[in-house]
Write an enzyme that holds these catalytic residues in place. Structure first.
Site, mmCIF file in Angstrom:
data_model
loop_
_atom_site.group_PDB
_atom_site.id
_atom_site.type_symbol
_atom_site.label_atom_id
_atom_site.label_comp_id
_atom_site.label_asym_id
_atom_site.label_seq_id
_atom_site.Cartn_x
_atom_site.Cartn_y
_atom_site.Cartn_z
ATOM 1 N N SER A 185 42.494 50.122 46.038
ATOM 2 C CA SER A 185 42.706 48.777 46.567
ATOM 3 C C SER A 185 43.995 48.753 47.373
ATOM 4 O O SER A 185 44.936 49.497 47.061
ATOM 5 C CB SER A 185 42.801 47.759 45.437
ATOM 6 O OG SER A 185 43.282 46.506 45.906
ATOM 7 N N LYS A 240 45.275 50.859 40.268
ATOM 8 C CA LYS A 240 44.768 51.304 41.564
ATOM 9 C C LYS A 240 45.676 52.367 42.185
ATOM 10 O O LYS A 240 45.197 53.294 42.844
ATOM 11 C CB LYS A 240 44.608 50.111 42.502
ATOM 12 C CG LYS A 240 43.443 49.194 42.114
ATOM 13 C CD LYS A 240 42.123 49.944 42.037
ATOM 14 C CE LYS A 240 40.932 49.011 41.888
ATOM 15 N NZ LYS A 240 39.647 49.756 41.772
ATOM 16 N N TYR A 279 46.728 45.445 37.863
ATOM 17 C CA TYR A 279 45.799 45.931 38.879
ATOM 18 C C TYR A 279 46.486 46.897 39.843
ATOM 19 O O TYR A 279 45.918 47.923 40.223
ATOM 20 C CB TYR A 279 45.224 44.734 39.627
ATOM 21 C CG TYR A 279 44.051 45.029 40.533
ATOM 22 C CD1 TYR A 279 42.827 45.449 40.018
ATOM 23 C CD2 TYR A 279 44.157 44.860 41.913
ATOM 24 C CE1 TYR A 279 41.750 45.701 40.849
ATOM 25 C CE2 TYR A 279 43.089 45.101 42.752
ATOM 26 C CZ TYR A 279 41.882 45.519 42.216
ATOM 27 O OH TYR A 279 40.821 45.773 43.049
#
Length: 326
Positions: free
Chosen positions: A142, A159, A155
């Site tokens: 991401s 990632k 997150y």
């Protein structure tokens, strides 16, 4: 680009980006193991692939545990006779700022994204090495993992970690003819629809309205815009591509650089705190790295959707290399 006879696993493929990946791999000829935690989504994904003329089977299980990874690989081999491609797409969000993020918020995201990618790749790589015919590992990253994003400590960590693992796996699996790459997608999904800034473009596209600002300036498009890259990396055409982080979304495809030193300086005897205080700004001040993704302002009028002036410069002043978080 012909994937006929190949077998692929796509985790988190009941809907959204994962479903687009699975359908494209099947369209190119691969048999696909679909995975989701929801029976209905998994069954509907299999039905969609079969309606398209492809072959698919579902494994309904949460990604993270080793048992799920083993089940995915054994299902591929038992049903279709082999395994060639693994796409690790499964993920969840638990967004909140650092001081409000609970242990469970952090651990849940780590377990699904990071541990889930690790366990699935470990199982697939073990089988592929034994099969002795090479293979393809494609892991989903991401922009948040590349640049950071407010409210996404968990997150961003997973990632970034996935891309780090991919670079390591590219080294470890090279002798076996197995490539490992990361895809950095930007696309309209149920996750991005929770963000009003992105939802306006998703809604416009769903209504058949042109959204060149989103597609060009934000690199924000549909899941199907991403799926071609997945199929390419799964194919023999990408046999020499490994250890890369490739971004895609809307009308843009891009290669992310690996982290590297941008400025270096030397001092006999090393650097004391006092030396750094005196010289840090003169050495590094102009090269300090930005964090977060540039978010240019949408065009003010419908007749100027490019978001740029005639010189090609963003009217917001934001860097044109920026994309939206997915």
């Amino acid at each position: 680009m012909d994937l006929t006879g190949k077998v692929a696993i796509v985790t988190g493929s009941g809907r959204g980006l994962g479903l687009a990946y699975a359908r494209e791999l099947a369209r190119q000829g691969a048999s696909v193991v679909v995975n989701d935690v929801d029976h209905q989504h998994a069954d509907e994904a299999v039905a969609a692939i079969e309606t398209d003329g492809g072959k698919a089977v579902a494994v309904v299980a949460p990604v993270g545990p080793t048992e799920t990874a083993k089940k995915l690989v054994s299902t591929a081999v038992d049903t279709f006779g082999r395994l060639d491609v693994l796409v690790t797409n499964a993920g969840v969000l638990r967004d909140t700022v650092l001081w409000k993020m609970s242990d469970d918020d952090f651990d849940t995201v780590v377990d699904v994204h990071l541990r889930g990618t690790f366990t699935c790749v470990r199982e697939a790589a073990t089988y592929l090495r034994g099969q002795g015919e090479g293979g393809r590992i494609i892991c989903i990253g991401s922009p948040t993992g590349q640049r950071g994003n407010f409210g996404q400590t968990n997150y961003a960590a997973v990632k970034a970690g996935i891309v780090g693992m991919v670079r390591t796996w590219a080294l470890e699996l090279a002798r076996a003819g197995i490539t490992a790459n990361a895809v950095i997608p930007v696309a309209a999904t149920a996750m991005t629809d929770t963000v009003p800034f992105f939802k306006q473009f998703s809604d416009a596209a769903a209504n058949g309205e042109p959204v060149p600002f989103a597609r060009r300036v934000l690199s924000f498009g549909t899941p199907e815009d991403v799926s071609g890259l997945i199929a390419f990396l799964a194919s023999d055409a990408a046999s020499e591509v490994s250890g890369q982080a490739v971004g895609i979304g809307g009308d843009r495809v891009a290669l992310w650089s690996h982290p590297e030193e941008v400025v270096t300086a030397f001092r006999d005897g090393g650097w004391s705190a006092e030396d750094l205080a005196a010289d840090f700004d003169s050495i590094f001040g102009r090269s300090l790295q930005k964090v977060g993704q540039p978010m240019p302002e949408p065009p003010a009028t419908a007749d100027d959707e490019s978001g740029t002036d005639k010189s090609g410069t963003d009217k917001s002043g934001a860097a044109r290399s920026g994309g939206a978080s997915s």
